[in-house]
Design a protein around this motif. Structure first.
Motif, mmCIF file in Angstrom:
data_model
loop_
_atom_site.group_PDB
_atom_site.id
_atom_site.type_symbol
_atom_site.label_atom_id
_atom_site.label_comp_id
_atom_site.label_asym_id
_atom_site.label_seq_id
_atom_site.Cartn_x
_atom_site.Cartn_y
_atom_site.Cartn_z
ATOM 1 N N PHE A 1 -7.520 -5.421 -18.655
ATOM 2 C CA PHE A 1 -8.026 -5.435 -20.026
ATOM 3 C C PHE A 1 -9.516 -5.124 -20.053
ATOM 4 O O PHE A 1 -10.260 -5.446 -19.124
ATOM 5 C CB PHE A 1 -7.747 -6.793 -20.676
ATOM 6 N N ARG A 2 -9.914 -4.505 -21.129
ATOM 7 C CA ARG A 2 -11.318 -4.169 -21.328
ATOM 8 C C ARG A 2 -11.923 -5.105 -22.381
ATOM 9 O O ARG A 2 -11.328 -5.349 -23.436
ATOM 10 C CB ARG A 2 -11.450 -2.717 -21.803
ATOM 11 N N ASP A 3 -13.093 -5.645 -22.065
ATOM 12 C CA ASP A 3 -13.875 -6.432 -23.032
ATOM 13 C C ASP A 3 -13.155 -7.688 -23.497
ATOM 14 O O ASP A 3 -13.413 -8.192 -24.599
ATOM 15 C CB ASP A 3 -14.250 -5.588 -24.253
ATOM 16 N N VAL A 4 -12.240 -8.216 -22.696
ATOM 17 C CA VAL A 4 -11.569 -9.446 -23.063
ATOM 18 C C VAL A 4 -11.120 -10.140 -21.781
ATOM 19 O O VAL A 4 -10.699 -9.491 -20.818
ATOM 20 C CB VAL A 4 -10.361 -9.173 -24.000
ATOM 21 N N ALA A 5 -11.224 -11.434 -21.739
ATOM 22 C CA ALA A 5 -10.920 -12.207 -20.525
ATOM 23 C C ALA A 5 -9.445 -12.588 -20.503
ATOM 24 O O ALA A 5 -9.073 -13.714 -20.826
ATOM 25 C CB ALA A 5 -11.803 -13.445 -20.455
ATOM 26 N N LEU A 6 -8.628 -11.633 -20.149
ATOM 27 C CA LEU A 6 -7.200 -11.889 -19.996
ATOM 28 C C LEU A 6 -6.790 -11.528 -18.575
ATOM 29 O O LEU A 6 -7.329 -10.596 -17.980
ATOM 30 C CB LEU A 6 -6.383 -11.060 -20.995
ATOM 31 N N GLY B 1 -2.161 5.159 -18.261
ATOM 32 C CA GLY B 1 -2.285 5.183 -19.716
ATOM 33 C C GLY B 1 -3.293 4.175 -20.226
ATOM 34 O O GLY B 1 -3.822 3.346 -19.477
ATOM 35 N N ARG B 2 -3.533 4.283 -21.528
ATOM 36 C CA ARG B 2 -4.426 3.335 -22.198
ATOM 37 C C ARG B 2 -3.828 2.979 -23.555
ATOM 38 O O ARG B 2 -3.324 3.858 -24.281
ATOM 39 C CB ARG B 2 -5.820 3.918 -22.369
ATOM 40 N N TYR B 3 -3.911 1.666 -23.911
ATOM 41 C CA TYR B 3 -3.367 1.160 -25.171
ATOM 42 C C TYR B 3 -4.485 0.429 -25.912
ATOM 43 O O TYR B 3 -5.056 -0.533 -25.390
ATOM 44 C CB TYR B 3 -2.196 0.207 -24.910
ATOM 45 N N ASP B 4 -4.777 0.884 -27.108
ATOM 46 C CA ASP B 4 -5.806 0.251 -27.945
ATOM 47 C C ASP B 4 -5.106 -0.432 -29.122
ATOM 48 O O ASP B 4 -4.636 0.236 -30.056
ATOM 49 C CB ASP B 4 -6.795 1.295 -28.459
ATOM 50 N N TYR C 1 -7.165 -5.936 -28.450
ATOM 51 C CA TYR C 1 -7.731 -5.635 -27.148
ATOM 52 C C TYR C 1 -7.325 -4.219 -26.741
ATOM 53 O O TYR C 1 -6.437 -3.591 -27.342
ATOM 54 C CB TYR C 1 -7.273 -6.647 -26.090
ATOM 55 N N SER C 2 -7.984 -3.719 -25.699
ATOM 56 C CA SER C 2 -7.627 -2.449 -25.072
ATOM 57 C C SER C 2 -7.096 -2.727 -23.670
ATOM 58 O O SER C 2 -7.659 -3.559 -22.943
ATOM 59 C CB SER C 2 -8.833 -1.511 -24.994
ATOM 60 N N ARG C 3 -6.033 -2.048 -23.320
ATOM 61 C CA ARG C 3 -5.388 -2.275 -22.027
ATOM 62 C C ARG C 3 -5.224 -0.943 -21.306
ATOM 63 O O ARG C 3 -4.766 0.044 -21.880
ATOM 64 C CB ARG C 3 -4.024 -2.937 -22.253
ATOM 65 N N GLU C 4 -5.598 -0.920 -20.040
ATOM 66 C CA GLU C 4 -5.401 0.263 -19.204
ATOM 67 C C GLU C 4 -4.352 -0.057 -18.149
ATOM 68 O O GLU C 4 -4.354 -1.154 -17.586
ATOM 69 C CB GLU C 4 -6.714 0.668 -18.526
ATOM 70 N N ASN C 5 -3.461 0.888 -17.904
ATOM 71 C CA ASN C 5 -2.401 0.613 -16.941
ATOM 72 C C ASN C 5 -2.213 1.798 -16.002
ATOM 73 O O ASN C 5 -2.574 2.936 -16.311
ATOM 74 C CB ASN C 5 -1.082 0.293 -17.646
ATOM 75 N N TYR C 6 -1.646 1.509 -14.857
ATOM 76 C CA TYR C 6 -1.236 2.542 -13.909
ATOM 77 C C TYR C 6 0.015 2.045 -13.201
ATOM 78 O O TYR C 6 0.226 0.830 -13.041
ATOM 79 C CB TYR C 6 -2.346 2.844 -12.890
#
Length: 460
Positions: A241-246, A439-442, A447-452
């Motif tokens: 996750f970007r910019d969030v503490a998950l 991919g990326r999910y906004d 939150y925004s999530r990046e995955n591979y």
């Protein structure tokens, strides 16, 4: 001494000195001729045996027989063509192409070799390249039955059964006893949904060769494909996750697929997903039916015993219909409406989708646009859309990318989401393929999530 010589017939001494080497040469020549005749006889028998084995569906046995025959003739055209096709039927495409290229170097204008190469290209999914190579042969030999049948088969691969019918009928008019044209006509008519005409074509094929594997399996309605029919897929997908503490997501899955026939495929899938410091296990089963018919369909069902963030159950159904067959300028287009219902602890989310597959004529590109209508757990309705692009770069590589915008459900909450994804598929060996995706999910106001992810499939 003189009396002995006098008693000897004139020339006998000289004749004996000449006759011995002459006799030896005659014996050598006769032995060579006999050996060549025996080799020719063995070669013909081996070729006939291999063809019989191939027609019975005994591909491994046919390959071994052809490998015994391969060293015998100086001209490898016939045996290379047969061996390459038997190898290709077992999904070893690169090996088959190497064999054909070697034979083409010896005989570059041979029609059979050129068509065999085009057929293997089509097996690889390179339909545009296979069609182009077949068209070159037809331009030089418009009445070549093998080329007409191959053009029809490739048209079927390209979702163009109407054009395939035209090719198969032309081949049948040139030779009413050509088995491949009758089988192709059956497949094309079945794909059009013209069952009665399909049955008539299959009856004609059965009358010609009732024991041929392609006829027998169609009569039995199994339509068994050549080559491997089992597939095992394992993979993982990680997210941060970007910019969030998950905490990071870690998903793993294993899937088994069984291609029971050209018409039917079944699969079982198990997922072990760890998200938001929780863990869910999901089991899914699916059935793809009527894949060679006019209306291919899919059914799937999934359940989760934990359902901390996953759906307690999910049901999905879809059916495809051909909108147009296309031509040399406009490719074919398929329409797939689908319905999915997923039940979460927070409520039920349903999705009605309408997806397209458009194959760009003369290329190895296809587009996958789609629209969806989503009704979330709060009974709110929204529209989503998606656009994808896929490109078969070669027989070994495929790439694709997509962008989507619409409601997505994560952690039992449905929120408008913009996503971008890409993948690379590499056919490492005939039986092993690797797929890498990113991919990326906004999620709006979230939150925004990046995955591979990486998956490996093994066909056997």
């Amino acid at each position: 001494m003189q009396s002995e010589l006098a008693a000897t017939p004139a020339g006998t001494c000289c004749q004996s000195k000449v006759s011995v080497p002459v006799a030896r040469w005659l014996l050598i020549v006769l032995a060579c001729l006999g050996s060549a005749s025996l080799q020719a006889q063995d070669y013909d028998q081996l070729i006939q045996q291999a063809v019989t084995q191939r027609n019975a569906g005994e591909l491994e046995a046919a390959e071994q027989t052809l490998r015994v025959a391969y060293p015998i003739p100086p001209d490898k055209t016939e045996v290379a063509t047969l061996l390459a096709m038997v190898i290709a039927f077992q999904a070893r495409y690169s090996e088959a192409l190497d064999l054909l290229e070697e034979a083409l170097a010896q005989n570059p204008e041979d029609t059979g070799l050129r068509l065999a190469r085009a057929r293997v290209r089509a097996f690889q999914g390179l339909f545009a390249e296979g069609a182009e190579q077949t068209a070159e042969v037809l331009q030089q030999h418009p009445d070549n039955i093998e080329a007409l049948n191959l053009a029809g088969r490739i048209a079927l691969y390209q979702q163009r059964p109407g054009q395939a019918v035209t090719y198969f009928e032309r081949a049948g008019m040139l030779d009413d006893n050509d088995l491949e044209s009758w089988i192709g006509l059956y497949d094309a008519r079945a794909a059009q949904g013209q069952d009665e005409l399909a049955r008539q074509a299959l009856a004609a094929a059965a009358q010609l060769a009732p024991d041929h594997v392609d006829v027998r399996l169609r009569v039995e309605r199994t339509l068994s494909p050549p080559g491997p029919v089992n597939e095992l897929i394992v993979g993982f997908d990680n997210s941060r996750f970007r910019d969030v503490a998950l905490s990071h997501w870690r998903d793993q899955f294993i899937e088994y697929r069984r291609q029971r026939s050209l018409n039917s495929t079944y699969y079982l899938r198990a997922e072990n997903n760890r998200r938001f410091d929780n863990r869910d296990t999901v089991f899914e089963a699916g059935w793809l039916g009527n894949q060679q018919g006019a209306l291919p369909w899919q059914l799937s069902a999934a359940i989760s015993g934990d359902s901390e963030f996953s759906a307690r159950y999910r049901l999905r159904g879809a059916v495809s219909v051909r909108l147009n067959e296309g031509n040399d300028y406009v490719g074919p287009t398929l329409l797939t409406p689908s319905l999915q219902v997923a039940d979460y602890r927070t409520g039920t989310v349903s999705r009605l989708g309408v997806d397209l597959e458009h194959y760009v004529a003369g290329t190895a590109l296809w587009l996958t646009p789609g629209l969806g209508l989503v009704r979330d757990e709060d009974s709110d309705t929204s529209v989503s859309w998606m656009l994808g692009l896929n490109w078969q770069l070669s027989g070994r590589f495929r790439v694709g990318a997509s962008i989507a915008d619409g409601a997505e459900t994560e952690n039992r909450i449905t929120t408008d989401t913009r996503s971008r994804n890409a993948y690379v598929l590499w056919q490492a060996t005939p039986g092993v393929a690797l797929r890498f995706n990113a991919g990326r999910y906004d999620r709006r106001n979230s939150y925004s999530r990046e995955n591979y992810g990486l998956s490996v499939s093994y066909r056997y």
